[in-house]
Scaffold this motif. Structure first.
Motif, PDB file in Angstrom:
ATOM      1  N   THR A  90       0.979  -1.349  -0.069  1.00  0.00           N
ATOM      2  CA  THR A  90       0.103  -0.071   0.007  1.00  0.00           C
ATOM      3  C   THR A  90       0.782   1.369   0.072  1.00  0.00           C
ATOM      4  OG1 THR A  90      -1.619  -1.342   1.079  1.00  0.00           O
ATOM      5  CG2 THR A  90      -1.777   1.157   1.185  1.00  0.00           C
ATOM      6  N   THR A  92       0.954   5.176   0.509  1.00  0.00           N
ATOM      7  CA  THR A  92       0.359   6.522   1.039  1.00  0.00           C
ATOM      8  C   THR A  92       1.299   7.700   0.935  1.00  0.00           C
ATOM      9  OG1 THR A  92       1.273   6.143   3.242  1.00  0.00           O
ATOM     10  CG2 THR A  92      -0.926   4.946   2.589  1.00  0.00           C
ATOM     11  N   SER A 112      -5.129   6.019  -0.931  1.00  0.00           N
ATOM     12  CA  SER A 112      -3.975   5.081  -0.769  1.00  0.00           C
ATOM     13  C   SER A 112      -4.391   4.208  -2.165  1.00  0.00           C
ATOM     14  CB  SER A 112      -3.740   4.504   0.392  1.00  0.00           C
ATOM     15  OG  SER A 112      -4.931   3.457   0.374  1.00  0.00           O
TER      16      SER A 112
END
Length: 126
Positions: A90, A92, A112
């Motif tokens: 992920t 971000t 995200s």
């Protein structure tokens, strides 16, 4: 009568008190502002040769980040097998705002992007 040193000390103490009050007003005027925004993150080509980057954006500059053809700055090495074939990576976006006075906040954007790494490492320079 007061001596020159006593008068100088009184002027210095008064000046520092005024500056401390102005610094607190500057801090109080920005501490409750909401700096969070939405960020659209995307990956085009995923290779297990991950690059970390940073960018300093000055006040008044264009804040749109488009790093399609950016040269690498920091390499993020996978010492084991933790990134290769991982199905849940992920991305971000976070940033710091450097204030004139007060706290140094670490702000995370809304949004995200999740993706998976390939199962093989890259064997040549990109």
């Amino acid at each position: 009568m007061h001596s020159i040193l006593q008068r100088g000390n009184a002027i210095l103490a008064y000046t520092l008190s005024v500056l401390a009050c102005l610094t607190f007003v500057c801090f109080a005027s920005t501490v409750l502002l909401n700096y969070r925004t939405h960020a659209d993150l995307n990956t085009v080509k995923v290779v297990v040769y991950v690059v970390l980057w940073d960018k300093i954006i000055l006040r008044g500059e264009n804040a749109v980040l488009d790093f399609k053809n950016m040269n690498t700055k920091y390499y993020f090495w996978d010492d084991g097998n933790g990134l290769k074939g991982n199905n849940n990576i992920t991305l971000t976006l976070s940033w710091n705002i450097i204030p004139n006075a007060g706290l140094l906040p670490n702000i995370f954007a809304h949004g995200s992007h999740s993706f998976q790494f390939p199962v093989d490492y890259t064997t040549s320079r990109m």
